[in-house]
Write a protein that holds these residues in place. Structure first.
Motif, PDB file in Angstrom:
ATOM      1  N   PHE A   1       6.807 -26.224  15.601  1.00  0.00           N
ATOM      2  CA  PHE A   1       6.372 -25.543  14.387  1.00  0.00           C
ATOM      3  C   PHE A   1       7.476 -25.647  13.342  1.00  0.00           C
ATOM      4  CE2 PHE A   1       3.401 -22.293  16.663  1.00  0.00           C
ATOM      5  CZ  PHE A   1       2.633 -23.343  17.136  1.00  0.00           C
ATOM      6  N   GLN A   2       7.114 -26.020  12.136  1.00  0.00           N
ATOM      7  CA  GLN A   2       8.111 -26.187  11.084  1.00  0.00           C
ATOM      8  C   GLN A   2       8.854 -24.891  10.793  1.00  0.00           C
ATOM      9  OE1 GLN A   2       6.427 -28.045   7.581  1.00  0.00           O
ATOM     10  NE2 GLN A   2       5.227 -29.467   8.810  1.00  0.00           N
ATOM     11  N   GLU A   3       8.124 -23.776  10.782  1.00  0.00           N
ATOM     12  CA  GLU A   3       8.737 -22.503  10.416  1.00  0.00           C
ATOM     13  C   GLU A   3       9.484 -21.862  11.575  1.00  0.00           C
ATOM     14  OE1 GLU A   3       4.532 -21.717  11.841  1.00  0.00           O
ATOM     15  OE2 GLU A   3       5.613 -23.226  10.657  1.00  0.00           O
TER      16      GLU A   3
ATOM     17  N   ASP B   1      -9.578 -38.809  20.113  1.00  0.00           N
ATOM     18  CA  ASP B   1      -8.750 -39.995  19.943  1.00  0.00           C
ATOM     19  C   ASP B   1      -7.319 -39.551  19.653  1.00  0.00           C
ATOM     20  OD1 ASP B   1     -10.948 -41.595  20.172  1.00  0.00           O
ATOM     21  OD2 ASP B   1     -10.915 -42.355  18.117  1.00  0.00           O
ATOM     22  N   GLU B   2      -6.359 -40.324  20.125  1.00  0.00           N
ATOM     23  CA  GLU B   2      -4.969 -40.032  19.765  1.00  0.00           C
ATOM     24  C   GLU B   2      -4.778 -40.054  18.256  1.00  0.00           C
ATOM     25  OE1 GLU B   2      -1.911 -41.383  23.206  1.00  0.00           O
ATOM     26  OE2 GLU B   2      -2.551 -42.946  21.819  1.00  0.00           O
ATOM     27  N   ARG B   3      -5.411 -40.989  17.590  1.00  0.00           N
ATOM     28  CA  ARG B   3      -5.247 -41.113  16.143  1.00  0.00           C
ATOM     29  C   ARG B   3      -5.623 -39.802  15.445  1.00  0.00           C
ATOM     30  NH1 ARG B   3      -5.723 -46.033  13.490  1.00  0.00           N
ATOM     31  NH2 ARG B   3      -6.947 -46.807  15.250  1.00  0.00           N
ATOM     32  N   ASP B   4      -6.685 -39.169  15.908  1.00  0.00           N
ATOM     33  CA  ASP B   4      -7.141 -37.910  15.321  1.00  0.00           C
ATOM     34  C   ASP B   4      -6.045 -36.850  15.399  1.00  0.00           C
ATOM     35  OD1 ASP B   4      -8.153 -35.197  15.288  1.00  0.00           O
ATOM     36  OD2 ASP B   4     -10.179 -35.963  15.534  1.00  0.00           O
ATOM     37  N   VAL B   5      -5.635 -36.488  16.611  1.00  0.00           N
ATOM     38  CA  VAL B   5      -4.744 -35.336  16.774  1.00  0.00           C
ATOM     39  C   VAL B   5      -3.312 -35.627  16.343  1.00  0.00           C
ATOM     40  CG1 VAL B   5      -6.154 -34.262  18.556  1.00  0.00           C
ATOM     41  CG2 VAL B   5      -4.381 -35.888  19.229  1.00  0.00           C
ATOM     42  N   ILE B   6      -2.887 -36.890  16.395  1.00  0.00           N
ATOM     43  CA  ILE B   6      -1.511 -37.220  16.014  1.00  0.00           C
ATOM     44  C   ILE B   6      -1.384 -37.447  14.515  1.00  0.00           C
ATOM     45  CG2 ILE B   6       0.309 -38.963  16.234  1.00  0.00           C
ATOM     46  CD1 ILE B   6      -0.424 -39.190  19.193  1.00  0.00           C
ATOM     47  N   VAL B   7      -2.298 -38.210  13.924  1.00  0.00           N
ATOM     48  CA  VAL B   7      -2.215 -38.466  12.483  1.00  0.00           C
ATOM     49  C   VAL B   7      -2.411 -37.173  11.690  1.00  0.00           C
ATOM     50  CG1 VAL B   7      -3.324 -39.647  10.542  1.00  0.00           C
ATOM     51  CG2 VAL B   7      -2.834 -40.892  12.655  1.00  0.00           C
ATOM     52  N   LEU B   8      -3.304 -36.301  12.154  1.00  0.00           N
ATOM     53  CA  LEU B   8      -3.473 -35.005  11.487  1.00  0.00           C
ATOM     54  C   LEU B   8      -2.137 -34.298  11.341  1.00  0.00           C
ATOM     55  CD1 LEU B   8      -5.006 -32.499  10.464  1.00  0.00           C
ATOM     56  CD2 LEU B   8      -5.393 -31.875  12.868  1.00  0.00           C
TER      57      LEU B   8
ATOM     58  N   ASP C   1       4.328 -32.749  10.207  1.00  0.00           N
ATOM     59  CA  ASP C   1       5.038 -32.238  11.375  1.00  0.00           C
ATOM     60  C   ASP C   1       5.857 -33.338  12.046  1.00  0.00           C
ATOM     61  OD1 ASP C   1       3.992 -29.617  11.268  1.00  0.00           O
ATOM     62  OD2 ASP C   1       2.181 -30.224  12.346  1.00  0.00           O
ATOM     63  N   ASP C   2       6.904 -32.931  12.747  1.00  0.00           N
ATOM     64  CA  ASP C   2       7.573 -33.827  13.683  1.00  0.00           C
ATOM     65  C   ASP C   2       6.696 -33.926  14.930  1.00  0.00           C
ATOM     66  OD1 ASP C   2       9.727 -34.039  11.955  1.00  0.00           O
ATOM     67  OD2 ASP C   2      10.883 -32.472  12.968  1.00  0.00           O
TER      68      ASP C   2
ATOM     69  N   GLN D   1      14.094 -41.316  20.814  1.00  0.00           N
ATOM     70  CA  GLN D   1      13.155 -42.417  21.011  1.00  0.00           C
ATOM     71  C   GLN D   1      11.707 -41.937  20.986  1.00  0.00           C
ATOM     72  OE1 GLN D   1      13.918 -44.695  24.532  1.00  0.00           O
ATOM     73  NE2 GLN D   1      15.799 -45.619  23.741  1.00  0.00           N
ATOM     74  N   ALA D   2      11.491 -40.688  21.415  1.00  0.00           N
ATOM     75  CA  ALA D   2      10.130 -40.158  21.530  1.00  0.00           C
ATOM     76  C   ALA D   2       9.538 -39.749  20.191  1.00  0.00           C
ATOM     77  CB  ALA D   2      10.130 -38.959  22.483  1.00  0.00           C
ATOM     78  N   LYS D   3      10.339 -39.652  19.154  1.00  0.00           N
ATOM     79  CA  LYS D   3       9.852 -39.182  17.853  1.00  0.00           C
ATOM     80  C   LYS D   3       8.980 -40.262  17.207  1.00  0.00           C
ATOM     81  CE  LYS D   3      11.554 -36.492  13.908  1.00  0.00           C
ATOM     82  NZ  LYS D   3      10.835 -37.122  12.796  1.00  0.00           N
ATOM     83  N   ILE D   4       7.713 -39.948  16.987  1.00  0.00           N
ATOM     84  CA  ILE D   4       6.762 -40.977  16.558  1.00  0.00           C
ATOM     85  C   ILE D   4       6.088 -40.671  15.229  1.00  0.00           C
ATOM     86  CG2 ILE D   4       6.248 -41.685  18.933  1.00  0.00           C
ATOM     87  CD1 ILE D   4       3.546 -40.092  18.533  1.00  0.00           C
ATOM     88  N   ASP D   5       6.438 -39.583  14.548  1.00  0.00           N
ATOM     89  CA  ASP D   5       5.658 -39.210  13.369  1.00  0.00           C
ATOM     90  C   ASP D   5       5.725 -40.264  12.267  1.00  0.00           C
ATOM     91  OD1 ASP D   5       8.227 -37.793  11.807  1.00  0.00           O
ATOM     92  OD2 ASP D   5       8.098 -37.296  13.938  1.00  0.00           O
ATOM     93  N   ARG D   6       6.889 -40.873  12.057  1.00  0.00           N
ATOM     94  CA  ARG D   6       6.984 -41.880  10.994  1.00  0.00           C
ATOM     95  C   ARG D   6       6.168 -43.121  11.326  1.00  0.00           C
ATOM     96  NH1 ARG D   6      13.319 -41.874   8.887  1.00  0.00           N
ATOM     97  NH2 ARG D   6      13.312 -39.722   8.086  1.00  0.00           N
ATOM     98  N   VAL D   7       6.263 -43.577  12.564  1.00  0.00           N
ATOM     99  CA  VAL D   7       5.492 -44.762  12.933  1.00  0.00           C
ATOM    100  C   VAL D   7       4.002 -44.439  12.966  1.00  0.00           C
ATOM    101  CG1 VAL D   7       5.638 -44.440  15.448  1.00  0.00           C
ATOM    102  CG2 VAL D   7       5.430 -46.733  14.515  1.00  0.00           C
ATOM    103  N   ALA D   8       3.656 -43.194  13.311  1.00  0.00           N
ATOM    104  CA  ALA D   8       2.247 -42.793  13.304  1.00  0.00           C
ATOM    105  C   ALA D   8       1.678 -42.831  11.891  1.00  0.00           C
ATOM    106  CB  ALA D   8       2.093 -41.399  13.899  1.00  0.00           C
ATOM    107  N   VAL D   9       2.461 -42.417  10.918  1.00  0.00           N
ATOM    108  CA  VAL D   9       2.021 -42.478   9.524  1.00  0.00           C
ATOM    109  C   VAL D   9       1.903 -43.933   9.076  1.00  0.00           C
ATOM    110  CG1 VAL D   9       2.656 -41.935   7.144  1.00  0.00           C
ATOM    111  CG2 VAL D   9       2.953 -40.213   8.944  1.00  0.00           C
TER     112      VAL D   9
END
Length: 273
Positions: free
Chosen positions: A91-93, A144-151, A158-159, A250-258
């Motif tokens: 959570f960001q906050e 789908d992974e795309r749904d829950v991760i890209v959201l 989010d990270d 290595q596990a951080k994927i938010d940038r590549v997901a975007v």
């Protein structure tokens, strides 16, 4: 002095919840005016090795609040299930808290994501207090992974961390079947979400412990799931060949997901190291 004492009296539950909310807290229901993204409950059926999952969600998001809802049914060959990945979204906050998810891999291309969530009625938003006062039902979103991760990565900023677990194919299958048994049960017998005892992380832990009794003890990483990835690492549920901080990086994927949000090989892209 007396007035000061009264002003500090803990709020009665009737001061927190309206009459309608008090009535709602008596019994959970699957029949309310749900938000479109949580309107359809998933179910699953297994015949031999053929696993048919209904109401898999695949939303197309314009932003975090505007989306086109899509559901579809799909059959999987359970004998092809090879892996389980663990996803954490701090959570960001309050990064000591996090949303946690699982993703089951059928080979290199087909993944079924499981996100355990509070189920919202139209007009509702999340309140930690109401999350502890039986104001939300529980839903297992199969997507789908795309749904829950890209959201989360693109639209909520989010990270997002994706860890490959050390589950064998046999354990992966047992875990998925346990998850889907609960999915089917919730379709018939709704439950209240509880911010402390019936949430995303406590349910994942319960599934793991049912297929491998005692594997995950009660720990701060369960109560404060922002530490759940560290707990999984310390318990040997994740790859321990690397130091934890390097593995987490290595596990951080938010940038590549975007970057690859619209890519046909989205699931493969987010796993490239």
């Amino acid at each position: 002095m007396t007035a000061a004492c009264r002003s500090k009296r803990p709020a009665d539950i009737k001061d927190v919840l309206s009459g309608e909310e008090l009535r709602k807290a008596i019994s959970p229901s699957n029949y309310r005016a749900w938000i479109p993204a949580q309107a359809a409950l998933p179910t699953a059926e297994l015949q031999g090795h053929v696993l048919t999952v209904r109401n898999i969600r695949n939303c197309q998001y314009l932003n975090a609040d505007d989306y086109v809802v899509r559901y579809y049914d799909r059959s999987f060959d359970l004998s092809q299930l090879q892996s389980v990945d663990f996803v954490t979204v701090p959570f960001q906050e309050s990064p000591t808290l996090a949303h946690t998810m699982l993703s089951f891999g059928f080979g290199d291309q087909d993944f079924l994501a499981v996100s355990v969530e509070a189920r919202y009625e139209q007009g509702e938003t999340y309140s930690p207090l109401k999350g502890a006062l039986r104001q939300y039902e529980l839903i297992y979103v199969l997507a789908d992974e795309r749904d829950v991760i890209v959201l989360r990565a693109k639209h909520r900023k989010d990270d997002v961390y994706l860890y490959r677990t050390r589950a064998t194919p046999e354990l992966a299958r047992a875990l998925l079947l346990d998850v889907l048994a609960r999915v089917n049960k919730l379709a018939m017998q709704p439950e209240f979400y509880d911010a402390m005892s019936n949430n995303c992380t406590t349910n994942i832990v319960a599934h793991v412990n049912r297929v491998h009794p005692g594997r995950v003890p009660l720990n701060i990483g369960v109560l404060l799931p922002g530490y759940a990835d560290r707990l999984a690492y310390d318990l040997g549920l994740l790859d321990t060949q690397l130091p934890f901080e390097k593995l987490k990086k290595q596990a951080k994927i938010d940038r590549v997901a975007v970057r690859y949000a619209e890519d046909a090989d989205f699931s493969r892209r987010i796993r490239q190291r």
